[in-house]
Design an enzyme around this catalytic site. Structure first.
Site, PDB file in Angstrom:
ATOM      1  N   HIS A  24     -10.967 -22.740  41.111  1.00 11.47           N
ATOM      2  CA  HIS A  24     -10.082 -22.373  39.998  1.00 11.47           C
ATOM      3  C   HIS A  24      -9.514 -20.991  40.330  1.00 11.47           C
ATOM      4  CE1 HIS A  24      -9.169 -20.976  35.876  1.00 11.47           C
ATOM      5  NE2 HIS A  24      -9.259 -22.229  35.473  1.00 11.47           N
ATOM      6  N   ASP A  54     -19.175 -19.868  40.366  1.00 10.99           N
ATOM      7  CA  ASP A  54     -18.349 -20.134  39.191  1.00 10.99           C
ATOM      8  C   ASP A  54     -18.961 -21.343  38.504  1.00 10.99           C
ATOM      9  OD1 ASP A  54     -16.570 -21.312  37.467  1.00 10.99           O
ATOM     10  OD2 ASP A  54     -14.810 -21.003  38.726  1.00 10.99           O
ATOM     11  N   GLN A  80     -17.838 -25.074  34.810  1.00 11.62           N
ATOM     12  CA  GLN A  80     -18.074 -26.493  34.541  1.00 11.62           C
ATOM     13  C   GLN A  80     -19.518 -26.883  34.870  1.00 11.62           C
ATOM     14  OE1 GLN A  80     -15.670 -28.222  33.110  1.00 11.62           O
ATOM     15  NE2 GLN A  80     -13.970 -26.829  33.472  1.00 11.62           N
ATOM     16  N   LYS A 112     -16.649 -23.844  26.812  1.00 14.12           N
ATOM     17  CA  LYS A 112     -16.647 -25.168  27.451  1.00 14.12           C
ATOM     18  C   LYS A 112     -17.942 -25.926  27.165  1.00 14.12           C
ATOM     19  CE  LYS A 112     -13.666 -23.582  31.195  1.00 14.12           C
ATOM     20  NZ  LYS A 112     -12.382 -24.200  30.890  1.00 14.12           N
ATOM     21  N   CYS A 118      -4.955 -24.866  37.058  1.00 11.76           N
ATOM     22  CA  CYS A 118      -5.320 -23.561  37.633  1.00 11.76           C
ATOM     23  C   CYS A 118      -6.017 -23.754  38.972  1.00 11.76           C
ATOM     24  CB  CYS A 118      -6.215 -22.744  36.699  1.00 11.76           C
ATOM     25  SG  CYS A 118      -5.427 -22.365  35.138  1.00 11.76           S
TER      26      CYS A 118
HETATM   27  N1  PLP Z   1     -13.592 -21.836  36.653  1.00 13.93           N
HETATM   28  C1  PLP Z   1     -13.488 -23.134  36.345  1.00 13.93           C
HETATM   29  C2  PLP Z   1     -14.051 -24.162  37.285  1.00 13.93           C
HETATM   30  C3  PLP Z   1     -12.888 -23.509  35.142  1.00 13.93           C
HETATM   31  O1  PLP Z   1     -12.807 -24.805  34.819  1.00 13.93           O
HETATM   32  C4  PLP Z   1     -12.387 -22.506  34.281  1.00 13.93           C
HETATM   33  C5  PLP Z   1     -11.668 -22.874  33.050  1.00 13.93           C
HETATM   34  O2  PLP Z   1     -10.999 -23.898  33.011  1.00 13.93           O
HETATM   35  C6  PLP Z   1     -12.538 -21.170  34.644  1.00 13.93           C
HETATM   36  C7  PLP Z   1     -13.149 -20.872  35.840  1.00 13.93           C
HETATM   37  C8  PLP Z   1     -12.093 -20.061  33.748  1.00 13.93           C
HETATM   38  O3  PLP Z   1     -12.843 -20.054  32.593  1.00 13.93           O
HETATM   39  P1  PLP Z   1     -12.454 -19.150  31.355  1.00 13.93           P
HETATM   40  O4  PLP Z   1     -10.996 -19.442  31.082  1.00 13.93           O
HETATM   41  O5  PLP Z   1     -13.332 -19.615  30.258  1.00 13.93           O
HETATM   42  O6  PLP Z   1     -12.661 -17.742  31.743  1.00 13.93           O
END
Ligand code: PLP
Length: 408
Positions: free
Chosen positions: A123, A200, A203, A226, A366
């Site tokens: 992401h 990260d 998910q 999430k 993203c």
């Molecule tokens: N990393 C992953 C794999 C994600 O799915 C997301 C959000 O969609 C993020 C990072 C970013 O998360 P946040 O927008 O809650 O900071």
């Protein structure tokens, strides 16, 4: 307790509504999950009874707010297998957590010529903060590629990891494809080269049972919204020795021990990284989300999602002109079906489904490097969570039938 998706679904008030005249089918939980009554009540209770700033007041409300806030930290620590709640830093979410590590740990430890290893599956939240660090320090970015099924190509790992690799930043589960990455294996290889491992878990903490000790990683980032928690809530777990050695990320109230004219000393963990008034309600709400999910049990949630994925991959996969992206094996594929359908643009697919009361996501998610890997600008993505049912999948398939009817 037996897993009853209909009972679970009834705990989520937002799911009980019509959209465009049809009962809502919510298949966009990878973007953000719906919130159960238990979490909504915890937020109300906090604001109606306990609202006060934390760690500051010597009065009853502040005591209660602080207690709820710190109890929630312990719940998140237990949820991810952390032994010490002081290693859990409240943040605004995964983006906030990764920026904290890239900035605070990165600027202390990364130098010109050092290497940062990412993957093309990431992401943007796990790419851009490292690009910023690389620009500031002169470090180089390297990438693990993915195969046709969206799995990391780890045959190259040994050559991608060098003595200059300072950090390996990798997602636990891909939001764009649902790929579950072998984090434990990657962490072991990275540590053998002396690199720090940042995960990260946006998910990961949602769809897998996380045990940061067992994974053997150094930092784990997650988003509360999430996993049934409020927006703007999240956490960074880090190993105590690393967190203690790091400079603070932001300066302000709460993160200091003493302030002198020219310099200051820092508060103990976790407060050193929590400058200013934190998202108190968010933390308490996230704690309530952990209670809710723990009561159901991660094993039961995972088993339900797996059954649903099996059903969805079979039904959606049978449509004419469908292409599903992501691993074939359900052992490696979490609760996301990312797809294109003939010549229909994913935005058109999403618009047609929306008219049927079905919410999916369309776009690059993203994850533009993933899109580039497959030569597409976007995919349509249906993502599942504990409150989805086979009936939701049937409605999705019916809706996609309309798309096929329109676009051929
Ligand atoms: N990393 C992953 C794999 C994600 O799915 C997301 C959000 O969609 C993020 C990072 C970013 O998360 P946040 O927008 O809650 O900071």
């Amino acid at each position: 307790m037996t897993f009853d998706p209909l009972r679970i679904r009834s705990e989520f008030p937002a799911l009980d509504q019509n959209v465009n005249g049809k009962p809502l089918v919510y298949l966009d939980s990878a973007a953000t999950s719906q919130k159960p009554r238990h979490v909504l009540r915890a937020l109300d209770d906090y604001y109606e009874r306990d609202n006060a700033n934390v760690h500051r007041g010597i009065h009853e409300l502040s005591r209660r707010a602080t207690e709820g806030f710190e109890e929630a930290r312990g719940k998140v620590a237990r949820w991810i297998g952390a032994s010490d709640p002081a290693e859990v830093i409240w943040t605004s979410g995964t983006t906030g957590s990764i920026n904290l590590v890239a900035s605070a740990w990165g600027l202390d430890n990364v130098r010109a010529g050092d290497e940062i290893l990412l993957s093309v599956l990431e992401h943007h939240s796990n790419i851009v903060p490292w690009q910023l660090l690389a620009r500031r320090t002169g470090a180089k970015l390297r990438y693990v590629e993915i195969d046709e099924q969206g799995r990391l190509i780890l045959d190259d790992l040994d050559s991608l990891l060098t003595d200059r690799t300072k950090v390996v930043a990798i997602s636990h589960v891909s939001n764009a494809l649902g790929t579950v990455n072998p984090v434990k294996r990657i962490a072991a290889a990275a540590h053998a080269r002396g690199a720090v491992v940042v995960v990260d878990g946006a998910q990961g903490a949602v769809h897998t049972k996380v045990d940061v000790q067992d994974l053997g990683v150094d930092f784990y980032a997650l988003s509360g919204h999430k996993m049934c928690g409020p927006t703007g809530s999240g956490a960074l777990w880090g190993r105590r020795d690393l967190l203690e050695a790091m400079s603070p990320y932001q300066g302000g109230g709460e993160m200091i021990h003493f302030v002198h004219r020219d310099e200051s000393t820092w508060a103990e963990l976790p407060h050193k990284f929590e400058a200013g008034t934190p998202n108190i309600a968010g933390a308490i709400g996230l704690g309530a989300a952990v209670d809710f999910l723990s009561e159901i049990g991660m094993d039961a949630i995972q088993a339900h999602e797996r059954r649903l994925m099996e059903y969805a991959l079979e039904k959606v996969g049978a449509l004419d002109g469908i292409r599903i992206y992501g691993p074939e094996s359900l052992d490696e594929h979490s609760a996301v079906v990312s797809f294109t359908l003939g010549d229909a643009h994913p935005h058109d697919i999403s618009t047609i489904l929306d008219a049927e009361g079905i919410a999916i996501r369309a776009g690059h998610h993203c994850a533009q490097l993933v899109m580039k890997r497959y030569g597409v600008s976007a995919t349509a993505r249906a993502s599942f969570y504990l409150y989805n049912t086979e009936e939701d999948v049937d409605r999705l398939v019916e809706g996609l039938g309309l798309v096929v009817g329109i676009f051929g």
